[in-house]
Design a protein around this motif. Structure first.
Motif, PDB file in Angstrom:
ATOM      1  N   SER A  54       0.836  -1.206   0.000  1.00  0.00           N
ATOM      2  CA  SER A  54       0.000   0.000   0.000  1.00  0.00           C
ATOM      3  C   SER A  54       0.867   1.251   0.000  1.00  0.00           C
ATOM      4  CB  SER A  54      -0.917   0.007   1.229  1.00  0.00           C
ATOM      5  OG  SER A  54      -1.744  -1.129   1.257  1.00  0.00           O
ATOM      6  N   GLU A  55       2.029   1.147   0.639  1.00  0.00           N
ATOM      7  CA  GLU A  55       2.977   2.260   0.713  1.00  0.00           C
ATOM      8  C   GLU A  55       4.391   1.702   0.727  1.00  0.00           C
ATOM      9  OE1 GLU A  55       2.032   4.175   4.352  1.00  0.00           O
ATOM     10  OE2 GLU A  55       0.073   4.888   3.691  1.00  0.00           O
ATOM     11  N   GLY A  56       5.344   2.556   0.369  1.00  0.00           N
ATOM     12  CA  GLY A  56       6.750   2.200   0.463  1.00  0.00           C
ATOM     13  C   GLY A  56       7.316   1.617  -0.818  1.00  0.00           C
ATOM     14  N   ARG A  57       8.612   1.335  -0.768  1.00  0.00           N
ATOM     15  CA  ARG A  57       9.307   0.796  -1.931  1.00  0.00           C
ATOM     16  C   ARG A  57      10.143  -0.416  -1.539  1.00  0.00           C
ATOM     17  NH1 ARG A  57      12.804   4.423  -5.601  1.00  0.00           N
ATOM     18  NH2 ARG A  57      14.008   4.699  -3.684  1.00  0.00           N
ATOM     19  N   ILE A  58      10.347  -1.312  -2.518  1.00  0.00           N
ATOM     20  CA  ILE A  58      11.239  -2.461  -2.389  1.00  0.00           C
ATOM     21  C   ILE A  58      12.313  -2.313  -3.456  1.00  0.00           C
ATOM     22  CG2 ILE A  58      11.439  -4.973  -2.516  1.00  0.00           C
ATOM     23  CD1 ILE A  58       8.355  -4.992  -1.867  1.00  0.00           C
ATOM     24  N   LEU A  59      13.561  -2.363  -3.052  1.00  0.00           N
ATOM     25  CA  LEU A  59      14.676  -2.236  -3.981  1.00  0.00           C
ATOM     26  C   LEU A  59      15.544  -3.487  -3.919  1.00  0.00           C
ATOM     27  CD1 LEU A  59      15.843   1.397  -3.072  1.00  0.00           C
ATOM     28  CD2 LEU A  59      14.279   0.733  -4.899  1.00  0.00           C
ATOM     29  N   HIS A  60      16.066  -3.883  -5.073  1.00  0.00           N
ATOM     30  CA  HIS A  60      17.042  -4.972  -5.110  1.00  0.00           C
ATOM     31  C   HIS A  60      18.182  -4.553  -6.015  1.00  0.00           C
ATOM     32  CE1 HIS A  60      18.798  -8.936  -6.313  1.00  0.00           C
ATOM     33  NE2 HIS A  60      18.734  -9.075  -4.992  1.00  0.00           N
ATOM     34  N   ASP A  61      19.370  -4.433  -5.429  1.00  0.00           N
ATOM     35  CA  ASP A  61      20.548  -3.944  -6.167  1.00  0.00           C
ATOM     36  C   ASP A  61      20.230  -2.645  -6.902  1.00  0.00           C
ATOM     37  OD1 ASP A  61      21.978  -6.080  -5.229  1.00  0.00           O
ATOM     38  OD2 ASP A  61      21.847  -7.260  -7.066  1.00  0.00           O
ATOM     39  N   GLY A  62      19.481  -1.774  -6.236  1.00  0.00           N
ATOM     40  CA  GLY A  62      19.163  -0.458  -6.778  1.00  0.00           C
ATOM     41  C   GLY A  62      17.966  -0.398  -7.702  1.00  0.00           C
ATOM     42  N   VAL A  63      17.411  -1.555  -8.073  1.00  0.00           N
ATOM     43  CA  VAL A  63      16.237  -1.590  -8.959  1.00  0.00           C
ATOM     44  C   VAL A  63      14.973  -1.500  -8.109  1.00  0.00           C
ATOM     45  CG1 VAL A  63      14.939  -2.976 -10.624  1.00  0.00           C
ATOM     46  CG2 VAL A  63      17.442  -2.949 -10.699  1.00  0.00           C
ATOM     47  N   ASP A  64      14.060  -0.618  -8.501  1.00  0.00           N
ATOM     48  CA  ASP A  64      12.803  -0.444  -7.785  1.00  0.00           C
ATOM     49  C   ASP A  64      11.853  -1.578  -8.159  1.00  0.00           C
ATOM     50  OD1 ASP A  64      10.494   0.337  -6.539  1.00  0.00           O
ATOM     51  OD2 ASP A  64      10.438   2.358  -7.380  1.00  0.00           O
ATOM     52  N   VAL A  65      11.777  -2.588  -7.303  1.00  0.00           N
ATOM     53  CA  VAL A  65      10.941  -3.759  -7.566  1.00  0.00           C
ATOM     54  C   VAL A  65       9.471  -3.383  -7.610  1.00  0.00           C
ATOM     55  CG1 VAL A  65      10.219  -5.990  -6.615  1.00  0.00           C
ATOM     56  CG2 VAL A  65      12.640  -5.344  -6.603  1.00  0.00           C
ATOM     57  N   THR A  66       9.065  -2.415  -6.802  1.00  0.00           N
ATOM     58  CA  THR A  66       7.655  -2.028  -6.741  1.00  0.00           C
ATOM     59  C   THR A  66       7.182  -1.370  -8.028  1.00  0.00           C
ATOM     60  OG1 THR A  66       8.471  -0.132  -5.459  1.00  0.00           O
ATOM     61  CG2 THR A  66       7.313  -1.846  -4.261  1.00  0.00           C
ATOM     62  N   ALA A  67       8.106  -0.953  -8.891  1.00  0.00           N
ATOM     63  CA  ALA A  67       7.723  -0.313 -10.153  1.00  0.00           C
ATOM     64  C   ALA A  67       7.704  -1.280 -11.327  1.00  0.00           C
ATOM     65  CB  ALA A  67       8.690   0.841 -10.464  1.00  0.00           C
ATOM     66  N   LEU A  68       8.093  -2.540 -11.103  1.00  0.00           N
ATOM     67  CA  LEU A  68       8.194  -3.495 -12.214  1.00  0.00           C
ATOM     68  C   LEU A  68       6.816  -3.923 -12.701  1.00  0.00           C
ATOM     69  CD1 LEU A  68      11.066  -5.804 -10.894  1.00  0.00           C
ATOM     70  CD2 LEU A  68      11.245  -3.860 -12.467  1.00  0.00           C
ATOM     71  N   ARG A  69       6.707  -4.110 -14.008  1.00  0.00           N
ATOM     72  CA  ARG A  69       5.467  -4.558 -14.629  1.00  0.00           C
ATOM     73  C   ARG A  69       5.793  -5.552 -15.745  1.00  0.00           C
ATOM     74  NH1 ARG A  69       4.322  -2.091 -10.830  1.00  0.00           N
ATOM     75  NH2 ARG A  69       2.789  -0.427 -10.517  1.00  0.00           N
ATOM     76  N   GLY A  70       4.789  -6.344 -16.125  1.00  0.00           N
ATOM     77  CA  GLY A  70       4.924  -7.223 -17.289  1.00  0.00           C
ATOM     78  C   GLY A  70       6.074  -8.195 -17.168  1.00  0.00           C
ATOM     79  N   GLN A  71       6.876  -8.295 -18.231  1.00  0.00           N
ATOM     80  CA  GLN A  71       7.974  -9.256 -18.267  1.00  0.00           C
ATOM     81  C   GLN A  71       9.010  -8.969 -17.186  1.00  0.00           C
ATOM     82  OE1 GLN A  71       8.154 -12.083 -20.198  1.00  0.00           O
ATOM     83  NE2 GLN A  71       9.861 -12.535 -18.826  1.00  0.00           N
ATOM     84  N   SER A  72       9.239  -7.691 -16.895  1.00  0.00           N
ATOM     85  CA  SER A  72      10.210  -7.341 -15.859  1.00  0.00           C
ATOM     86  C   SER A  72       9.780  -7.887 -14.494  1.00  0.00           C
ATOM     87  CB  SER A  72      10.386  -5.822 -15.783  1.00  0.00           C
ATOM     88  OG  SER A  72      10.941  -5.325 -16.979  1.00  0.00           O
ATOM     89  N   LEU A  73       8.476  -7.842 -14.227  1.00  0.00           N
ATOM     90  CA  LEU A  73       7.962  -8.393 -12.974  1.00  0.00           C
ATOM     91  C   LEU A  73       8.093  -9.918 -12.965  1.00  0.00           C
ATOM     92  CD1 LEU A  73       6.551  -8.220 -10.264  1.00  0.00           C
ATOM     93  CD2 LEU A  73       4.358  -8.035 -11.470  1.00  0.00           C
ATOM     94  N   ARG A  74       7.789 -10.557 -14.095  1.00  0.00           N
ATOM     95  CA  ARG A  74       7.942 -12.011 -14.173  1.00  0.00           C
ATOM     96  C   ARG A  74       9.405 -12.409 -13.975  1.00  0.00           C
ATOM     97  NH1 ARG A  74       3.789 -11.117 -17.971  1.00  0.00           N
ATOM     98  NH2 ARG A  74       5.253 -10.885 -19.704  1.00  0.00           N
ATOM     99  N   ASP A  75      10.320 -11.609 -14.527  1.00  0.00           N
ATOM    100  CA  ASP A  75      11.750 -11.888 -14.340  1.00  0.00           C
ATOM    101  C   ASP A  75      12.138 -11.772 -12.869  1.00  0.00           C
ATOM    102  OD1 ASP A  75      11.998 -12.266 -17.064  1.00  0.00           O
ATOM    103  OD2 ASP A  75      12.836 -10.277 -17.463  1.00  0.00           O
TER     104      ASP A  75
END
Length: 271
Positions: A54-75
């Motif tokens: 609902s709020e906040g961000r998740i990052l992995h090695d600097g990549v914003d996981v919460t912004a991923l969509r489509g194939q990037s999210l599946r990856d």
């Protein structure tokens, strides 16, 4: 590095997770403890994006996981394997095919679907799957249906399937809650081996502090959706545990075990 920045999740009027922030360096094995309803499962599911924050961000090695969509999210879900309490195997399929399902995200779209339907996998992937099963002493069961295995064996199949994804992180959501002590130890040994031998980060929800203390180098204690402790297991003293939960360690373990007893009994009768 996995980083959670002020992550929260609401379900209507219920605040399941509230303002959790933490950093997990690559290769750590972290135990997350708490009573049923503390927010442990929601926290892991948000990291995998099976539940949206609902709020906040998740990052992995600097990549914003919460912004991923489509194939990037599946990856991302491929790189972040998930192990569930109830195994999530296809019971009517053989063990080898269940493990090979972990490769489907490497062939997304119609090719992956057809491979699953017709059990069509390259020889090198079959060899990988057999090696993963052999690692967990399950090679002899490769051609058995999944529903013929014990709960502990099924959970090790689920770990082998997750390894086939070639993940950077494994999220284990109450992986031993449905198991007897002997099988629970076998599964935890397997997760520790994956962490140490492969250098894979492991976040594991647990309901017994003694298990977290034995297997994890870091413990996070949650209560009411909030993170109440984050540190080495020895830092979660009897006094600190009572401060957080209002009970002794023995009482905490007993209450947690009782909360999971109905599900464990149902799993045992199903097996």
């Amino acid at each position: 590095m996995l980083e959670l920045q002020n992550i929260s999740r609401r379900f209507g009027a219920t605040q399941a997770v509230s303002g959790v922030s933490l950093k997990v360096p690559a290769g750590q094995m972290v135990g997350v403890i708490g009573r049923s309803g503390a927010g442990k499962s929601t926290l892991l599911r948000m990291i995998n994006r099976l539940t949206e924050p609902s709020e906040g961000r998740i990052l992995h090695d600097g990549v914003d996981v919460t912004a991923l969509r489509g194939q990037s999210l599946r990856d991302w879900r491929t790189r972040c394997g998930m192990i569930f309490q109830q195994f999530n195997l296809v019971q009517r399929l053989d063990v080898l095919t269940n493990v090979l399902v972990g490769r489907l995200n490497h062939r997304p779209g119609p090719l992956g679907t057809l491979a699953s339907l017709f059990k069509s996998f390259p020889a090198e992937e079959r060899a990988m799957a057999l090696m993963a099963l052999d690692r967990f002493d399950l090679a002899d069961q490769a051609l058995q249906r999944a529903d013929t295995l014990s709960g502990g064996q099924q959970q090790r199949v689920a770990i082998a399937r997750a390894l086939m994804q070639e993940p950077r992180i494994i999220l284990a959501d109450e992986p031993i809650a449905s198991l007897d002590p002997r099988n629970a130890r076998t599964v935890m040994d397997a997760l520790r081996d994956v962490n140490r031998r492969d250098g894979i980060t492991v976040l594991c929800n647990l309901h017994h502090l003694d298990t977290a203390r034995e297997y994890c180098t870091r413990v996070i204690a949650m209560q009411g959706g909030r993170m109440m402790f984050d540190g080495p297991p020895e830092g979660l003293t009897a006094a600190r545990l009572r401060e957080i939960y209002g009970v002794s360690e023995a009482e905490f373990n007993e209450q947690s075990a009782m909360a999971h007893a109905p599900r464990a009994a149902a799993e045992a009768s199903a097996a």
